[in-house]
Motif scaffolding. Structure first.
Motif, PDB file in Angstrom:
ATOM      1  N   LEU A  99       0.674  -1.379  -0.073  1.00 44.95           N
ATOM      2  CA  LEU A  99      -0.039   0.028   0.103  1.00 44.95           C
ATOM      3  C   LEU A  99       0.836   1.360   0.112  1.00 44.95           C
ATOM      4  O   LEU A  99       0.387   2.362  -0.362  1.00 44.95           O
ATOM      5  N   ARG A 100       2.104   1.060   0.611  1.00 47.55           N
ATOM      6  CA  ARG A 100       2.844   2.327   0.552  1.00 47.55           C
ATOM      7  C   ARG A 100       3.214   2.841  -0.790  1.00 47.55           C
ATOM      8  O   ARG A 100       3.572   4.062  -1.173  1.00 47.55           O
ATOM      9  N   THR A 101       3.155   1.902  -1.856  1.00 49.83           N
ATOM     10  CA  THR A 101       3.640   2.405  -3.061  1.00 49.83           C
ATOM     11  C   THR A 101       2.571   3.222  -3.896  1.00 49.83           C
ATOM     12  O   THR A 101       2.710   3.605  -4.935  1.00 49.83           O
ATOM     13  N   TYR A 102       1.521   3.443  -3.268  1.00 47.44           N
ATOM     14  CA  TYR A 102       0.386   4.124  -3.901  1.00 47.44           C
ATOM     15  C   TYR A 102       0.413   5.440  -3.323  1.00 47.44           C
ATOM     16  O   TYR A 102       0.302   5.746  -2.149  1.00 47.44           O
ATOM     17  N   PRO A 103       0.013   6.674  -4.198  1.00 46.02           N
ATOM     18  CA  PRO A 103       0.161   7.882  -3.597  1.00 46.02           C
ATOM     19  C   PRO A 103      -0.806   8.344  -3.122  1.00 46.02           C
ATOM     20  O   PRO A 103      -1.103   9.127  -2.011  1.00 46.02           O
ATOM     21  N   SER A 104      -2.222   7.755  -3.108  1.00 53.12           N
ATOM     22  CA  SER A 104      -3.294   7.787  -2.611  1.00 53.12           C
ATOM     23  C   SER A 104      -4.265   6.336  -2.342  1.00 53.12           C
ATOM     24  O   SER A 104      -3.885   5.594  -3.439  1.00 53.12           O
ATOM     25  N   LEU A 105      -4.884   6.303  -1.362  1.00 49.83           N
ATOM     26  CA  LEU A 105      -5.515   5.002  -1.215  1.00 49.83           C
ATOM     27  C   LEU A 105      -6.795   5.249  -0.779  1.00 49.83           C
ATOM     28  O   LEU A 105      -7.495   6.229  -0.060  1.00 49.83           O
ATOM     29  N   LYS A 106      -7.900   4.165  -1.039  1.00 49.81           N
ATOM     30  CA  LYS A 106      -9.082   4.127  -0.670  1.00 49.81           C
ATOM     31  C   LYS A 106      -9.410   2.627   0.224  1.00 49.81           C
ATOM     32  O   LYS A 106      -9.032   1.717  -0.531  1.00 49.81           O
ATOM     33  N   VAL A 107      -9.973   2.867   1.231  1.00 50.19           N
ATOM     34  CA  VAL A 107     -10.367   1.735   1.911  1.00 50.19           C
ATOM     35  C   VAL A 107     -11.904   1.609   2.404  1.00 50.19           C
ATOM     36  O   VAL A 107     -12.309   2.602   2.857  1.00 50.19           O
ATOM     37  N   TRP A 108     -12.504   0.423   2.012  1.00 50.04           N
ATOM     38  CA  TRP A 108     -13.691   0.312   2.353  1.00 50.04           C
ATOM     39  C   TRP A 108     -13.825  -0.704   3.421  1.00 50.04           C
ATOM     40  O   TRP A 108     -13.688  -1.991   3.459  1.00 50.04           O
ATOM     41  N   VAL A 109     -14.709  -0.176   4.510  1.00 47.84           N
ATOM     42  CA  VAL A 109     -14.889  -1.251   5.679  1.00 47.84           C
ATOM     43  C   VAL A 109     -16.453  -1.358   5.500  1.00 47.84           C
ATOM     44  O   VAL A 109     -17.351  -0.624   5.696  1.00 47.84           O
ATOM     45  N   ALA A 110     -16.902  -2.505   4.892  1.00 47.42           N
ATOM     46  CA  ALA A 110     -18.136  -2.850   4.842  1.00 47.42           C
ATOM     47  C   ALA A 110     -18.758  -3.663   5.846  1.00 47.42           C
ATOM     48  O   ALA A 110     -18.190  -4.660   6.376  1.00 47.42           O
ATOM     49  N   GLY A 111     -20.106  -3.164   6.417  1.00 46.98           N
ATOM     50  CA  GLY A 111     -20.802  -3.541   7.601  1.00 46.98           C
ATOM     51  C   GLY A 111     -19.637  -3.250   8.788  1.00 46.98           C
ATOM     52  O   GLY A 111     -19.414  -4.031   9.467  1.00 46.98           O
ATOM     53  N   LEU A 124      -4.227   1.741  12.703  1.00 44.37           N
ATOM     54  CA  LEU A 124      -3.096   1.268  11.996  1.00 44.37           C
ATOM     55  C   LEU A 124      -2.386   1.847  10.980  1.00 44.37           C
ATOM     56  O   LEU A 124      -1.072   1.879  10.895  1.00 44.37           O
ATOM     57  N   PHE A 125      -3.290   2.682  10.395  1.00 44.21           N
ATOM     58  CA  PHE A 125      -2.492   3.278   9.034  1.00 44.21           C
ATOM     59  C   PHE A 125      -1.889   4.757   9.494  1.00 44.21           C
ATOM     60  O   PHE A 125      -0.925   5.223   8.983  1.00 44.21           O
ATOM     61  N   ARG A 126      -2.442   5.122  10.646  1.00 46.59           N
ATOM     62  CA  ARG A 126      -1.951   6.387  11.056  1.00 46.59           C
ATOM     63  C   ARG A 126      -0.422   5.893  11.790  1.00 46.59           C
ATOM     64  O   ARG A 126       0.667   6.577  11.351  1.00 46.59           O
ATOM     65  N   GLU A 127      -0.267   4.768  12.293  1.00 48.07           N
ATOM     66  CA  GLU A 127       0.803   4.211  13.000  1.00 48.07           C
ATOM     67  C   GLU A 127       1.981   3.889  11.899  1.00 48.07           C
ATOM     68  O   GLU A 127       3.041   4.059  12.080  1.00 48.07           O
ATOM     69  N   GLU A 128       1.546   3.490  10.599  1.00 53.93           N
ATOM     70  CA  GLU A 128       2.151   3.170   9.639  1.00 53.93           C
ATOM     71  C   GLU A 128       2.537   4.326   8.455  1.00 53.93           C
ATOM     72  O   GLU A 128       3.029   4.165   7.298  1.00 53.93           O
ATOM     73  N   GLY A 129       1.877   5.436   8.792  1.00 54.11           N
ATOM     74  CA  GLY A 129       2.458   6.726   8.101  1.00 54.11           C
ATOM     75  C   GLY A 129       1.234   6.732   6.753  1.00 54.11           C
ATOM     76  O   GLY A 129       1.639   7.514   5.876  1.00 54.11           O
ATOM     77  N   LEU A 130       0.304   6.066   6.766  1.00 55.30           N
ATOM     78  CA  LEU A 130      -0.585   5.954   5.532  1.00 55.30           C
ATOM     79  C   LEU A 130      -2.075   6.823   5.691  1.00 55.30           C
ATOM     80  O   LEU A 130      -2.668   6.931   4.588  1.00 55.30           O
ATOM     81  N   GLU A 131      -2.215   7.062   6.946  1.00 57.31           N
ATOM     82  CA  GLU A 131      -3.578   7.688   7.086  1.00 57.31           C
ATOM     83  C   GLU A 131      -4.068   9.122   6.404  1.00 57.31           C
ATOM     84  O   GLU A 131      -4.862   9.168   5.698  1.00 57.31           O
ATOM     85  N   ASP A 132      -2.788   9.842   6.114  1.00 56.82           N
ATOM     86  CA  ASP A 132      -3.012  11.027   5.483  1.00 56.82           C
ATOM     87  C   ASP A 132      -3.365  11.019   4.000  1.00 56.82           C
ATOM     88  O   ASP A 132      -3.819  11.856   3.352  1.00 56.82           O
ATOM     89  N   ARG A 133      -2.981   9.806   3.426  1.00 61.92           N
ATOM     90  CA  ARG A 133      -2.985   9.756   1.908  1.00 61.92           C
ATOM     91  C   ARG A 133      -4.306   8.769   1.701  1.00 61.92           C
ATOM     92  O   ARG A 133      -4.639   8.171   0.471  1.00 61.92           O
ATOM     93  N   THR A 134      -4.917   8.478   2.665  1.00 65.15           N
ATOM     94  CA  THR A 134      -6.297   7.457   2.639  1.00 65.15           C
ATOM     95  C   THR A 134      -7.622   7.870   2.752  1.00 65.15           C
ATOM     96  O   THR A 134      -7.720   8.776   3.770  1.00 65.15           O
ATOM     97  N   ILE A 135      -8.529   7.449   2.190  1.00 71.70           N
ATOM     98  CA  ILE A 135     -10.059   7.889   2.460  1.00 71.70           C
ATOM     99  C   ILE A 135     -10.583   6.509   2.788  1.00 71.70           C
ATOM    100  O   ILE A 135     -10.523   5.629   2.159  1.00 71.70           O
ATOM    101  N   PHE A 136     -11.379   6.476   4.089  1.00 68.59           N
ATOM    102  CA  PHE A 136     -11.954   5.337   4.453  1.00 68.59           C
ATOM    103  C   PHE A 136     -13.488   5.420   4.413  1.00 68.59           C
ATOM    104  O   PHE A 136     -14.014   6.563   4.683  1.00 68.59           O
ATOM    105  N   TYR A 137     -13.927   4.612   3.672  1.00 66.33           N
ATOM    106  CA  TYR A 137     -15.462   4.221   3.477  1.00 66.33           C
ATOM    107  C   TYR A 137     -16.178   3.405   4.430  1.00 66.33           C
ATOM    108  O   TYR A 137     -15.810   2.131   4.324  1.00 66.33           O
ATOM    109  N   ALA A 138     -16.804   3.947   5.531  1.00 70.65           N
ATOM    110  CA  ALA A 138     -17.581   3.175   6.304  1.00 70.65           C
ATOM    111  C   ALA A 138     -18.899   3.171   6.072  1.00 70.65           C
ATOM    112  O   ALA A 138     -19.788   3.931   6.248  1.00 70.65           O
ATOM    113  N   THR A 139     -19.439   1.914   5.678  1.00 74.38           N
ATOM    114  CA  THR A 139     -20.760   1.626   5.454  1.00 74.38           C
ATOM    115  C   THR A 139     -21.508   0.544   6.157  1.00 74.38           C
ATOM    116  O   THR A 139     -20.699  -0.492   6.990  1.00 74.38           O
ATOM    117  N   ASP A 140     -22.779   0.567   6.561  1.00 67.03           N
ATOM    118  CA  ASP A 140     -23.651  -0.230   7.070  1.00 67.03           C
ATOM    119  C   ASP A 140     -25.194  -0.144   6.563  1.00 67.03           C
ATOM    120  O   ASP A 140     -25.628   0.782   6.389  1.00 67.03           O
TER     121      ASP A 140
END
Length: 278
Positions: A99-111, A124-140
């Motif tokens: 995931l580090r190889t991508y300039p931006s990331l999208k993560v979907w937490v389904a349910g 986890l993403f904050r600890e690994e330095g990825l949070e700022d380049r990630t959009i999280f989609y949380a759905t239910d």
């Protein structure tokens, strides 16, 4: 003509109730595993004070205020932060380097239920330095669950388990860095939600999201029948970017799905799969 056994009549009542929920409110539980849905509906009927499933059907059709109370029984809201720590350890150690190889990331937490798994991944993403380049989609499917997820307030007595899970997952900070405690509750920091989009979404009836680098849908499909599992997996297949990842629960698998060939095992023992490049 022989009379139907009471259990058969109950099954008919349940199917009519599920059909009514779909026709009136567009919540579709008709392809959930029958044994599971029957068990939960029995609990709802007893707790809500209805003598039969038919009476429950009449109640929910004529009293919309009853719907959210019923949905609490029909949608599973049991989770914990960093549940199955070895899964999150595998995400940290095996997926993050990719995931580090991508300039931006999208993560979907389904349910996403009440948000425990969502915040596990955000931390986890904050600890690994990825949070700022990630959009999280949380759905239910459950709007009340989404509201609880967005509030991110949990009972203080759950924190020792959350903390131990976080440690076992390879956590690089103290979980207490992310919350404040008061009056027997803990409130997780608003900054954890800055890159999160919360949305109503049904794996039964709705379309997917595009170009996700990671979809985590754990311990949701165990409540679906085979056809609905296949629909959900097809939705994920179409929503994952090439070489993106899919994480399932410990008791879930792609093995018998018609979409299995679209994925390869990535961390087999943790049910993490990678979308084929072609």
């Amino acid at each position: 003509m022989s009379e139907l056994a009471p259990a058969k009549i109950e099954d008919i009542e349940i199917r009519l109730l599920l059909e009514a929920l779909f026709l009136k409110y567009h919540y579709d539980f008709r392809n959930y595993a029958m044994a599971s849905i029957k068990r939960r509906l029995k609990q709802a009927r007893e707790q809500l004070g209805f003598p039969t499933f038919s009476a429950l059907q009449e109640g929910v059709l004529h009293d919309p205020a009853l719907l959210p109370r019923l949905l609490r029984y029909l949608t599973v809201q049991v989770s914990e932060m960093f549940r199955d720590p070895t899964y999150f350890k595998a995400v940290r150690e095996k997926l993050v380097p990719h995931l580090r190889t991508y300039p931006s990331l999208k993560v979907w937490v389904a349910g996403c239920s009440n948000g425990e798994e969502l915040y596990s991944l955000v931390i986890l993403f904050r600890e690994e330095g990825l949070e700022d380049r990630t959009i999280f989609y949380a759905t239910d499917i459950n709007h009340q669950a989404l509201e609880a997820a967005e509030a991110a307030v949990y009972s203080l007595d759950r924190i020792p388990l959350f903390t131990e899970n976080h440690r076992k997952s390879g956590g690089k900070s103290s979980l207490s860095d992310y919350y404040q405690a008061a009056y027997g509750r803990v409130s997780f920091a608003k900054t954890l939600r800055r890159n999160v989009v919360f949305s109503d979404h049904s794996l039964v009836t709705d379309a997917g999201f595009g170009e996700m680098h990671l979809i985590s849908c754990r311990n949701v499909m165990i409540y679906f029948n085979r056809n609905l599992q296949d629909r959900a997996l097809g939705l994920f297949k179409d929503s994952i970017a090439r070489k993106g990842f899919l994480g399932l629960g410990a008791k879930e698998s792609l093995r018998f799905s018609s979409h299995a060939n679209a994925f390869v095992d990535f961390v087999r023992e943790q049910k993490i799969y990678q979308r084929r490049a072609e």
